[in-house]
Design a protein around this motif. Structure first.
Motif, PDB file in Angstrom:
ATOM      1  N   UNK A  91      55.549  31.592 -14.447  1.00  0.00           N
ATOM      2  CA  UNK A  91      56.361  31.004 -13.386  1.00  0.00           C
ATOM      3  C   UNK A  91      57.698  31.716 -13.351  1.00  0.00           C
ATOM      4  N   UNK A  92      57.985  32.386 -12.235  1.00  0.00           N
ATOM      5  CA  UNK A  92      59.232  33.141 -12.096  1.00  0.00           C
ATOM      6  C   UNK A  92      59.407  34.134 -13.237  1.00  0.00           C
ATOM      7  N   UNK A  93      58.305  34.751 -13.653  1.00  0.00           N
ATOM      8  CA  UNK A  93      58.364  35.737 -14.721  1.00  0.00           C
ATOM      9  C   UNK A  93      58.356  35.154 -16.108  1.00  0.00           C
ATOM     10  N   UNK A  94      58.377  33.815 -16.227  1.00  0.00           N
ATOM     11  CA  UNK A  94      58.382  33.161 -17.532  1.00  0.00           C
ATOM     12  C   UNK A  94      56.953  32.825 -17.932  1.00  0.00           C
ATOM     13  N   UNK A  95      56.540  33.311 -19.074  1.00  0.00           N
ATOM     14  CA  UNK A  95      55.189  33.072 -19.568  1.00  0.00           C
ATOM     15  C   UNK A  95      55.248  32.940 -21.080  1.00  0.00           C
ATOM     16  N   UNK A  96      54.940  31.746 -21.594  1.00  0.00           N
ATOM     17  CA  UNK A  96      55.067  31.523 -23.041  1.00  0.00           C
ATOM     18  C   UNK A  96      53.727  31.582 -23.752  1.00  0.00           C
ATOM     19  N   UNK A  97      52.633  31.626 -23.002  1.00  0.00           N
ATOM     20  CA  UNK A  97      51.319  31.812 -23.598  1.00  0.00           C
ATOM     21  C   UNK A  97      50.614  32.912 -22.818  1.00  0.00           C
ATOM     22  N   UNK A  98      50.207  33.955 -23.504  1.00  0.00           N
ATOM     23  CA  UNK A  98      49.508  35.044 -22.842  1.00  0.00           C
ATOM     24  C   UNK A  98      48.430  35.612 -23.738  1.00  0.00           C
ATOM     25  N   UNK A 264      64.138  32.914  -8.214  1.00  0.00           N
ATOM     26  CA  UNK A 264      62.722  33.175  -8.484  1.00  0.00           C
ATOM     27  C   UNK A 264      61.929  31.877  -8.568  1.00  0.00           C
ATOM     28  N   UNK A 265      62.513  30.852  -9.212  1.00  0.00           N
ATOM     29  CA  UNK A 265      61.831  29.556  -9.308  1.00  0.00           C
ATOM     30  C   UNK A 265      61.674  28.941  -7.926  1.00  0.00           C
ATOM     31  N   UNK A 266      62.727  29.019  -7.112  1.00  0.00           N
ATOM     32  CA  UNK A 266      62.672  28.466  -5.754  1.00  0.00           C
ATOM     33  C   UNK A 266      61.614  29.181  -4.920  1.00  0.00           C
ATOM     34  N   UNK A 267      61.563  30.510  -5.017  1.00  0.00           N
ATOM     35  CA  UNK A 267      60.551  31.268  -4.277  1.00  0.00           C
ATOM     36  C   UNK A 267      59.145  30.884  -4.731  1.00  0.00           C
ATOM     37  N   UNK A 269      58.112  28.018  -5.978  1.00  0.00           N
ATOM     38  CA  UNK A 269      57.774  26.683  -5.465  1.00  0.00           C
ATOM     39  C   UNK A 269      57.475  26.747  -3.971  1.00  0.00           C
ATOM     40  N   UNK A 270      58.297  27.474  -3.217  1.00  0.00           N
ATOM     41  CA  UNK A 270      58.094  27.578  -1.767  1.00  0.00           C
ATOM     42  C   UNK A 270      56.756  28.244  -1.453  1.00  0.00           C
ATOM     43  N   UNK A 271      56.463  29.349  -2.116  1.00  0.00           N
ATOM     44  CA  UNK A 271      55.196  30.046  -1.871  1.00  0.00           C
ATOM     45  C   UNK A 271      53.996  29.192  -2.294  1.00  0.00           C
ATOM     46  N   UNK A 272      54.157  28.425  -3.374  1.00  0.00           N
ATOM     47  CA  UNK A 272      53.070  27.546  -3.813  1.00  0.00           C
ATOM     48  C   UNK A 272      52.796  26.465  -2.783  1.00  0.00           C
ATOM     49  N   UNK A 273      53.849  25.847  -2.270  1.00  0.00           N
ATOM     50  CA  UNK A 273      53.683  24.811  -1.242  1.00  0.00           C
ATOM     51  C   UNK A 273      53.110  25.403   0.041  1.00  0.00           C
ATOM     52  N   UNK A 274      53.540  26.610   0.395  1.00  0.00           N
ATOM     53  CA  UNK A 274      52.996  27.276   1.575  1.00  0.00           C
ATOM     54  C   UNK A 274      51.504  27.546   1.408  1.00  0.00           C
ATOM     55  N   UNK A 275      51.107  27.942   0.214  1.00  0.00           N
ATOM     56  CA  UNK A 275      49.686  28.183  -0.072  1.00  0.00           C
ATOM     57  C   UNK A 275      48.883  26.900   0.030  1.00  0.00           C
ATOM     58  N   UNK A 276      49.440  25.794  -0.467  1.00  0.00           N
ATOM     59  CA  UNK A 276      48.774  24.495  -0.346  1.00  0.00           C
ATOM     60  C   UNK A 276      48.535  24.159   1.119  1.00  0.00           C
ATOM     61  N   UNK A 277      49.540  24.380   1.939  1.00  0.00           N
ATOM     62  CA  UNK A 277      49.419  24.050   3.362  1.00  0.00           C
ATOM     63  C   UNK A 277      48.349  24.902   4.047  1.00  0.00           C
ATOM     64  N   UNK A 278      48.392  26.209   3.802  1.00  0.00           N
ATOM     65  CA  UNK A 278      47.485  27.127   4.496  1.00  0.00           C
ATOM     66  C   UNK A 278      46.048  26.976   3.997  1.00  0.00           C
ATOM     67  N   UNK A 279      45.869  26.839   2.684  1.00  0.00           N
ATOM     68  CA  UNK A 279      44.515  26.864   2.118  1.00  0.00           C
ATOM     69  C   UNK A 279      43.848  25.501   2.060  1.00  0.00           C
ATOM     70  N   UNK A 280      44.625  24.407   2.025  1.00  0.00           N
ATOM     71  CA  UNK A 280      44.030  23.084   1.870  1.00  0.00           C
ATOM     72  C   UNK A 280      44.362  22.116   3.000  1.00  0.00           C
ATOM     73  N   UNK A 281      45.638  21.951   3.302  1.00  0.00           N
ATOM     74  CA  UNK A 281      46.027  20.950   4.310  1.00  0.00           C
ATOM     75  C   UNK A 281      45.510  21.311   5.696  1.00  0.00           C
ATOM     76  N   UNK A 282      45.683  22.552   6.092  1.00  0.00           N
ATOM     77  CA  UNK A 282      45.269  22.973   7.428  1.00  0.00           C
ATOM     78  C   UNK A 282      43.753  22.867   7.628  1.00  0.00           C
ATOM     79  N   UNK A 283      42.918  23.417   6.710  1.00  0.00           N
ATOM     80  CA  UNK A 283      41.466  23.233   6.887  1.00  0.00           C
ATOM     81  C   UNK A 283      41.043  21.767   6.868  1.00  0.00           C
ATOM     82  N   UNK A 284      41.693  20.958   6.025  1.00  0.00           N
ATOM     83  CA  UNK A 284      41.376  19.535   5.953  1.00  0.00           C
ATOM     84  C   UNK A 284      41.614  18.850   7.286  1.00  0.00           C
ATOM     85  N   UNK A 285      42.690  19.213   7.956  1.00  0.00           N
ATOM     86  CA  UNK A 285      43.073  18.537   9.193  1.00  0.00           C
ATOM     87  C   UNK A 285      42.221  18.946  10.386  1.00  0.00           C
ATOM     88  N   UNK A 286      41.708  20.161  10.388  1.00  0.00           N
ATOM     89  CA  UNK A 286      41.067  20.687  11.604  1.00  0.00           C
ATOM     90  C   UNK A 286      39.555  20.834  11.484  1.00  0.00           C
TER      91      UNK A 286
END
Length: 318
Positions: A91-98, A264-267, A269-286
């Motif tokens: 998340x935003x370049x932070x990864x504690x397990x790899x 980076x954290x804000x970006x 979160x925004x991209x994650x929410x945008x992905x939720x909308x495009x990949x799940x919410x939109x197909x669900x609605x239509x």
């Protein structure tokens, strides 16, 4: 100091607390967006959290013919597997397990989570759950082929120049995007990105690909006999998978780092929410729910075809 940093990363950010918060945020926003697109007011954004708390307070009823051990253990193992999957995501370049093979581990854990749903429904002894678990197995077979092709394409394009010529480590994938830009702007990876957006709702079990539950057909299917805390755990697993699959798309295709942690954290979160909308919410609605055979045909032809196009282009160095 290192121990404190590790515990903070594991328990707070980007670990347990952040995952828990994002899971209920995306679940609440998804329901709100679908309602708005259907010209309804919709529930409050916190409704998913209220539903979770309500299930925790309900009585757990175990069917007489159920295998009690696996009936109760399956939700626990399912939730644990998706939490571990989220821990692997940077998340935003932070990864504690790899690991050297993050993508392979993630693929295994996703399959394990779905398998726990199947085992739990089989342990309930319900005929409705039996129909649901057969549908869940068809869904798994349907989306896993294109998902594997997508991960191979990502690993190949980001592993150029490595010893093996392919990488499955998320740290290498994020480093490649930091140097060369997000993968979604590489034209050879656009078909794979579209395929990934189509894989997400089936992996999560969102309409129109929620054939394993299908409330109007088989009475919640795999979850027909669940109640109380076990049901709450399965609902929590579903919410976490919504966040986790969207976050995985962002990590693989939209990983943009500005050098400023807050930005980076804000970006992210925004991209994650945008992905939720495009990949799940939109197909669900239509879209109405697919039939089982339609799901299989759709993923093994159109979606797998898109992923294969990217894989061929990348493998040919185009």
């Amino acid at each position: 100091m290192q121990i404190c940093k590790f515990l903070f990363s594991l328990l707070i950010f980007p670990g347990f607390a952040f995952t828990f918060f994002m899971a209920f945020l995306v679940a609440g926003l998804d329901r709100k967006w679908v309602a708005r697109m259907q010209r309804r007011v919709g529930p409050p954004i916190k409704q998913a959290w209220y539903d979770y708390l309500k299930c925790l307070g309900k009585e757990t009823i175990i069917p007489r013919k159920a295998n009690k051990t696996w009936f109760l253990l399956a939700p626990i193992l399912g939730v644990a597997s998706v939490f571990v999957t989220c821990a692997l995501l940077p998340v935003a370049g932070m990864n504690f397990i790899g690991t050297p093979a993050d993508l392979i581990v993630i693929l295994y854990l996703l399959t394990f989570a779905s398998t726990m749903v199947i085992i739990g429904s089989a342990a309930s002894g319900s005929p409705f759950a039996g129909v649901g678990l057969s549908r869940e197995m068809v869904s798994m077979i349907s989306y896993e082929l294109p998902l594997v092709l997508i991960l191979l394409a990502v690993g190949k394009v980001t592993g150029t120049g490595t010893t093996l010529g392919v990488t499955f480590q998320l740290a290498d994938i994020t480093a490649f995007q930091a140097a060369n830009g997000p993968l979604i702007i590489h034209w050879s990876m656009i078909p794979a990105a579209i395929a990934m957006l189509l894989v997400i709702p089936c992996e999560v079990g969102q309409q129109p690909f929620d054939v394993d539950e299908a409330e109007t057909e088989i009475c919640e299917g795999v979850l027909a006999e669940y109640s109380g805390r076990p049901l709450a755990r399965f609902k929590l697993m579903h919410n976490i998978k919504m966040y986790m699959m969207s976050a995985l798309f962002v990590v693989l295709f939209l990983n943009i780092q500005t050098g400023y942690l807050a930005c980076d954290i804000l970006l992210f979160i925004v991209f994650t929410l945008l992905t939720v909308f495009v990949s799940m919410s939109l197909p669900h609605a239509v879209s109405a729910r697919f039939r089982v055979e339609q799901v299989f045909k759709f993923y093994w032809t159109f979606v797998a075809g898109l992923a294969a196009v990217s894989l061929i282009l990348v493998w040919c160095g185009i």
